[in-house]
Design an enzyme around this catalytic site. Structure first.
Site, PDB file in Angstrom:
ATOM      1  N   ILE A 156       2.508  -5.650 -11.634  1.00 18.21           N
ATOM      2  CA  ILE A 156       2.680  -4.402 -12.558  1.00 18.21           C
ATOM      3  C   ILE A 156       4.097  -3.976 -12.743  1.00 18.21           C
ATOM      4  CG2 ILE A 156       1.828  -2.163 -12.724  1.00 18.21           C
ATOM      5  CD1 ILE A 156      -0.800  -3.142 -11.055  1.00 18.21           C
ATOM      6  N   GLU A 197       0.775  -1.336   0.212  1.00 19.01           N
ATOM      7  CA  GLU A 197       0.121  -0.002   0.023  1.00 19.01           C
ATOM      8  C   GLU A 197       0.899   0.978   0.019  1.00 19.01           C
ATOM      9  OE1 GLU A 197      -2.022  -3.439   2.025  1.00 19.01           O
ATOM     10  OE2 GLU A 197      -0.052  -2.455   2.311  1.00 19.01           O
ATOM     11  N   GLU A 216      14.313  -1.498  -3.691  1.00 19.77           N
ATOM     12  CA  GLU A 216      15.078  -1.630  -4.764  1.00 19.77           C
ATOM     13  C   GLU A 216      14.474  -2.639  -6.033  1.00 19.77           C
ATOM     14  OE1 GLU A 216      19.582  -1.043  -3.151  1.00 19.77           O
ATOM     15  OE2 GLU A 216      19.028  -3.060  -3.835  1.00 19.77           O
ATOM     16  N   PRO A 224      12.926 -12.152  -0.883  1.00 17.84           N
ATOM     17  CA  PRO A 224      11.855 -12.375  -0.217  1.00 17.84           C
ATOM     18  C   PRO A 224      10.952 -11.082   0.173  1.00 17.84           C
ATOM     19  CG  PRO A 224      13.827 -13.511   0.754  1.00 17.84           C
ATOM     20  CD  PRO A 224      14.278 -12.404  -0.217  1.00 17.84           C
ATOM     21  N   ARG A 225       9.679 -11.278   0.253  1.00 10.47           N
ATOM     22  CA  ARG A 225       8.785 -10.072   0.538  1.00 10.47           C
ATOM     23  C   ARG A 225       9.115  -9.548   1.830  1.00 10.47           C
ATOM     24  NH1 ARG A 225       5.402  -6.424  -1.564  1.00 10.47           N
ATOM     25  NH2 ARG A 225       3.572  -6.254  -0.228  1.00 10.47           N
TER      26      ARG A 225
END
Length: 421
Positions: free
Chosen positions: A337, A64, A311, A268-269
């Site tokens: 996206i 977000e 990054e 990794p997220r």
């Protein structure tokens, strides 16, 4: 009555919330900081009526916050005399706003949803209006904003079928919250329909603001630096991977891609999992380096861990192929996206509910391809690495796909302006 019962439940869960913070702090010590903000206690003096007006955005976490970038730029242009306040729920969201906006914005944690804490938040910062990114419905927050006469808008809203079913379990509470908002801008017609079915009125389809995010020139320059460090061999990226996915990918790369010299970059997220993912790779005998080493990648290195924040555009632009994490297992997928905008061919797994329409359209136009599992992922990676023409075609379709969907920020800004007026 529904909100009264909800408030009692929130109060009863506050001790559990404290334990939850302590539990999360075992792996991410940042959860131990700024506790007072979560209970409506803030540093510094209250904002006075004569101070510059505050424009407030709530972005729960990383996705977000990153999505807010084009909207923040547009709001600064439309409301140049306003200061900007971000609220978050997670340390990673807070760190992301620091990386993206630095000292140009103020940031705090949004308090837990008790009426007294929300009233104190509004008294302290006196926001002229508020924006909630995507979908965060806090009934007492919305009630406090209405009580204070402050317009609160839900923008870039998305609502999966699964989330809609959860909200539908509390129909009176959800309907009251949705109807307390000054305006709602939904990403897609499906999102608008689900919000309307829950009781929202006058929902406007504004599109997905994430399509308006442009790769900063500094990120593109970093991508060139990364590519030079990688050397001349092919590079594929596993981006924003979630827990459990990395082990599947590493095992498949070892099994199906044995002997291939391509470099696998895993980002990794969540930053608290960087060490865990590095350990998974080393346990399997892979030669490993980390982005944080800031060094050229040796020709013998098989895995590079992208252990950095802010990054992702650079990682996408420096890769030949990108797999979108969160889609191999049932996490609903992360954002595809940015990869499309960079012209990077996309592979995506079966779990895409968080970006369902974008995934459908990207696959339909040829910017993305679906994979059935980890082994299929590696087979398709190897096939595309050997097919320059297909990669180029997918990249061109990705750029065109991203360009076709631009414009959501302008529509959202107009929606906000009407609500504020």
């Amino acid at each position: 009555m529904a909100r009264f019962i909800y408030t009692l439940a929130v109060l009863a869960l506050l001790p559990w919330a404290l334990l939850h913070l302590l539990w999360r702090a075992r792996r991410q010590p940042e959860y131990l900081r700024h506790w007072g903000e979560r209970f409506g206690r803030f540093g510094g003096a209250e904002v006075t009526a004569t101070a510059a007006p505050t424009l407030w955005l709530h972005a729960v976490s990383v996705g977000e916050t990153r999505a807010a970038q084009p909207l923040v730029a547009a709001l600064r242009e439309r409301y140049p005399g306003h200061r900007i306040l971000f609220t978050h729920m997670t340390p990673t969201g807070r760190a992301t706003s620091e990386a993206l906006f630095g000292d140009d914005v103020e940031r705090i944690y949004l308090p837990y949803d008790t009426l007294w804490a929300m009233r104190r938040f509004l008294r302290h910062y006196r926001p002229a209006f508020g924006l909630i990114m995507e979908t965060e419905l806090w009934p007492n927050l919305i009630a406090a904003c209405r009580e204070a006469g402050m317009p609160l808008c839900l923008v870039n809203a998305r609502l999966s079928l699964r989330s809609a079913k959860r909200y539908a379990a509390f129909p009176a509470l959800t309907r009251e919250a949705l109807r307390g908002l000054a305006a709602i801008g939904a990403q897609t017609a499906d999102d608008a329909a689900r919000l309307g079915a829950l009781g929202a009125r006058g929902v406007t389809v504004t599109g997905n603001i994430k399509f308006d995010i442009e790769a900063p020139s500094a990120q593109l320059e970093l991508a060139r630096e990364l590519r030079a460090r990688y050397g001349r061999r092919p590079v594929w990226l596993a981006a924003s991977t979630r827990e459990g996915e990395e082990a599947l990918i590493l095992d498949a790369w070892q099994r199906v891609g044995a002997g291939n010299t391509a470099l696998l970059v895993i980002v990794p997220r969540h930053p608290q999992r960087f060490d865990e993912v590095a350990r998974l790779a080393m346990e399997r005998g892979f030669a490993l380096q980390r982005r944080s080493e800031n060094a050229s990648v040796a020709t013998t290195t098989q895995i590079l861990i992208g252990d950095s924040m802010g990054e992702m555009f650079a990682f996408y632009a420096a890769a030949d192929i990108a797999f979108i994490g969160g889609s191999l297992l049932d996490f609903g997928s992360q954002n595809l996206i940015e990869a499309a905008a960079c012209g990077t061919p996309i592979l995506i797994g079966p779990s895409t509910r968080n970006f369902a329409e974008a995934a459908r359209e990207a696959i339909a136009c040829g910017a993305a391809r679906t994979i059935a599992g980890a082994d299929d992922l590696v087979r398709q990676v190897l096939g595309l690495l050997a097919d320059d023409a297909s990669r180029r075609a997918m990249g061109e379709e990705g750029r065109a796909f991203a360009e076709r969907h631009r414009g959501a920020t302008a529509l959202t800004l107009e929606l906000i302006s009407r609500a504020v007026r």
